[in-house]
Design a protein around this motif. Structure first.
Motif, PDB file in Angstrom:
ATOM      1  N   GLU A 121      -5.899   5.930  -6.617  1.00 37.76           N
ATOM      2  CA  GLU A 121      -6.838   7.028  -6.862  1.00 37.76           C
ATOM      3  C   GLU A 121      -7.019   7.894  -5.619  1.00 37.76           C
ATOM      4  OE1 GLU A 121      -9.769   5.095 -10.279  1.00 37.76           O
ATOM      5  OE2 GLU A 121     -10.179   4.741  -8.147  1.00 37.76           O
ATOM      6  N   GLU A 122      -6.790   7.315  -4.435  1.00 39.63           N
ATOM      7  CA  GLU A 122      -6.891   8.087  -3.189  1.00 39.63           C
ATOM      8  C   GLU A 122      -5.903   9.244  -3.169  1.00 39.63           C
ATOM      9  OE1 GLU A 122      -8.887   8.013  -0.500  1.00 39.63           O
ATOM     10  OE2 GLU A 122     -10.148   6.541  -1.518  1.00 39.63           O
ATOM     11  N   SER A 123      -4.819   9.133  -3.951  1.00 40.86           N
ATOM     12  CA  SER A 123      -3.825  10.206  -4.018  1.00 40.86           C
ATOM     13  C   SER A 123      -4.264  11.336  -4.936  1.00 40.86           C
ATOM     14  CB  SER A 123      -2.490   9.645  -4.522  1.00 40.86           C
ATOM     15  OG  SER A 123      -2.562   9.374  -5.910  1.00 40.86           O
ATOM     16  N   GLY A 124      -5.348  11.125  -5.688  1.00 42.15           N
ATOM     17  CA  GLY A 124      -5.810  12.105  -6.657  1.00 42.15           C
ATOM     18  C   GLY A 124      -5.245  11.886  -8.049  1.00 42.15           C
ATOM     19  N   GLN A 158      -4.950   9.861 -11.535  1.00 42.00           N
ATOM     20  CA  GLN A 158      -5.619   8.901 -12.411  1.00 42.00           C
ATOM     21  C   GLN A 158      -4.755   8.592 -13.638  1.00 42.00           C
ATOM     22  OE1 GLN A 158      -9.706   9.930 -13.286  1.00 42.00           O
ATOM     23  NE2 GLN A 158     -10.314   9.577 -11.180  1.00 42.00           N
ATOM     24  N   LYS A 194      -7.815   1.658  -6.715  1.00 41.03           N
ATOM     25  CA  LYS A 194      -8.500   2.524  -5.754  1.00 41.03           C
ATOM     26  C   LYS A 194      -7.519   3.111  -4.743  1.00 41.03           C
ATOM     27  CE  LYS A 194     -12.928   0.152  -6.234  1.00 41.03           C
ATOM     28  NZ  LYS A 194     -13.856  -0.836  -5.642  1.00 41.03           N
ATOM     29  N   LYS A 195      -6.516   2.324  -4.344  1.00 37.47           N
ATOM     30  CA  LYS A 195      -5.489   2.859  -3.440  1.00 37.47           C
ATOM     31  C   LYS A 195      -4.786   4.053  -4.084  1.00 37.47           C
ATOM     32  CE  LYS A 195      -4.241  -1.512  -1.159  1.00 37.47           C
ATOM     33  NZ  LYS A 195      -3.141  -2.497  -0.952  1.00 37.47           N
ATOM     34  N   TYR A 235       0.664   3.792  -3.251  1.00 32.43           N
ATOM     35  CA  TYR A 235       0.109   5.123  -2.962  1.00 32.43           C
ATOM     36  C   TYR A 235       1.179   6.194  -3.112  1.00 32.43           C
ATOM     37  CZ  TYR A 235      -2.090   9.023  -0.567  1.00 32.43           C
ATOM     38  OH  TYR A 235      -2.587  10.263  -0.266  1.00 32.43           O
ATOM     39  N   ASN A 248      -8.758  -2.993  -6.582  1.00 39.76           N
ATOM     40  CA  ASN A 248      -8.405  -2.481  -5.264  1.00 39.76           C
ATOM     41  C   ASN A 248      -7.080  -1.721  -5.296  1.00 39.76           C
ATOM     42  OD1 ASN A 248     -10.693  -3.638  -4.038  1.00 39.76           O
ATOM     43  ND2 ASN A 248      -9.639  -5.592  -3.797  1.00 39.76           N
ATOM     44  N   THR A 304       0.812  -1.215   0.000  1.00 34.24           N
ATOM     45  CA  THR A 304       0.000   0.000   0.000  1.00 34.24           C
ATOM     46  C   THR A 304       0.846   1.266   0.000  1.00 34.24           C
ATOM     47  OG1 THR A 304      -1.805  -1.143   1.130  1.00 34.24           O
ATOM     48  CG2 THR A 304      -1.788   1.271   1.251  1.00 34.24           C
TER      49      THR A 304
END
Length: 272
Positions: A154-157, A159, A151-152, A124, A148, A120
């Motif tokens: 994408e949490e950083s902004g 894409q 999605k980890k 990330y 998944n 992770t």
């Protein structure tokens, strides 16, 4: 389908096939540069975007004594020089969070090795740089579970993301490619790459090193392109028998143009 920005290239989004290619590991500046120069000329000839690939450190070798490459500092200096000389984007693997900042200064794509795709902090942290990140699907991962990983990141902004298929462990020292993984992972809307040369690797098959079945690269690559992948990843070498890492599964540079010509033709049929 999303596109990604890699240097001055826009890749994916249903556009033409693209190639990430180069030697497994940096084997000195001159030879590594020449391999990149020849691969770029071939891609220019067949009309597809090219990204240069070579590892500055192979941290997952079978043996402690195996050649790993020049390391982070010298390796990034070589990659920076090749990037400037060839005027192409570059990609290399990162293995832990301490490498992220230095690598992001040079690399256009930060690549996460398959064995580390669930780490992770690493995935990330790579995405948090804003650079394009290419994550190789673990040999132990179902394709749907790669959502998944996305999605980890994408949490950083970020894409600006891609996924790569490189085979699934099937018993000891063997990998198989499940062609269903391509449409499954493409359903996540990010570009999907097929790593054709690592997919024919036989991990640990030579005892203290990996072996491989180069003769199947073309067959698998044709199948993947027919399935609609966005890009390809090949490890290539002027003489794989002399390569310091992954020689048995690397493509001869002399065979690259003919294979890419076939693959581009298939891609045009699929994406027309």
């Amino acid at each position: 389908m999303k596109t990604v920005q890699v240097g001055n290239l826009t890749l994916g989004g249903g556009k033409s096939l693209f190639l990430l290619a180069g030697p497994c590991v940096i084997e000195g500046y001159e030879r590594t540069l020449e391999i990149g120069r020849r691969a770029k000329a071939i891609c220019d000839k067949v009309g597809i975007p090219y990204v240069f690939k070579a590892s500055f450190d192979k941290a997952n070798r079978s043996s402690y004594s195996s050649f790993r490459g020049p390391g982070l500092v010298e390796g990034l200096e070589i990659l920076k020089a090749i990037k400037e000389e060839l005027q192409v984007p570059v990609v290399s693997d990162i293995h832990d969070i301490t490498q992220i900042d230095a690598a992001a200064e040079v690399l256009d794509i930060l690549q996460i090795p398959a064995f580390l795709c669930r780490q992770t902090d690493l995935v990330y942290g790579a995405a948090a740089t804003g650079k394009c990140v290419n994550v190789k699907k673990g040999q132990f991962m179902a394709p749907k579970d790669m959502s998944n990983v996305l999605k980890k990141m994408e949490e950083s902004g970020n894409q600006n993301l891609m996924l790569t298929e490189r085979g699934f462990s099937f018993g000891y020292n063997n990998l198989v490619v499940d062609m269903r993984s391509f449409p499954i992972m493409r359903s996540f809307e990010y570009p999907v790459i097929f790593d054709a040369t690592h997919s024919v690797q036989l991990p640990g098959g030579a005892g203290t090193a990996s072996s491989g079945q180069r003769e199947f690269v073309a067959n698998l690559a044709r199948g993947a392109v027919a399935s609609g992948v966005d890009g390809l990843f090949f490890e290539v070498h002027d003489n794989p028998e002399e390569a310091l890492s992954d020689g048995p599964n690397m493509l001869y540079l002399d065979s690259l143009e003919e294979l890419l010509t076939d693959l581009v033709a298939i891609d045009k049929i699929v994406k027309k």
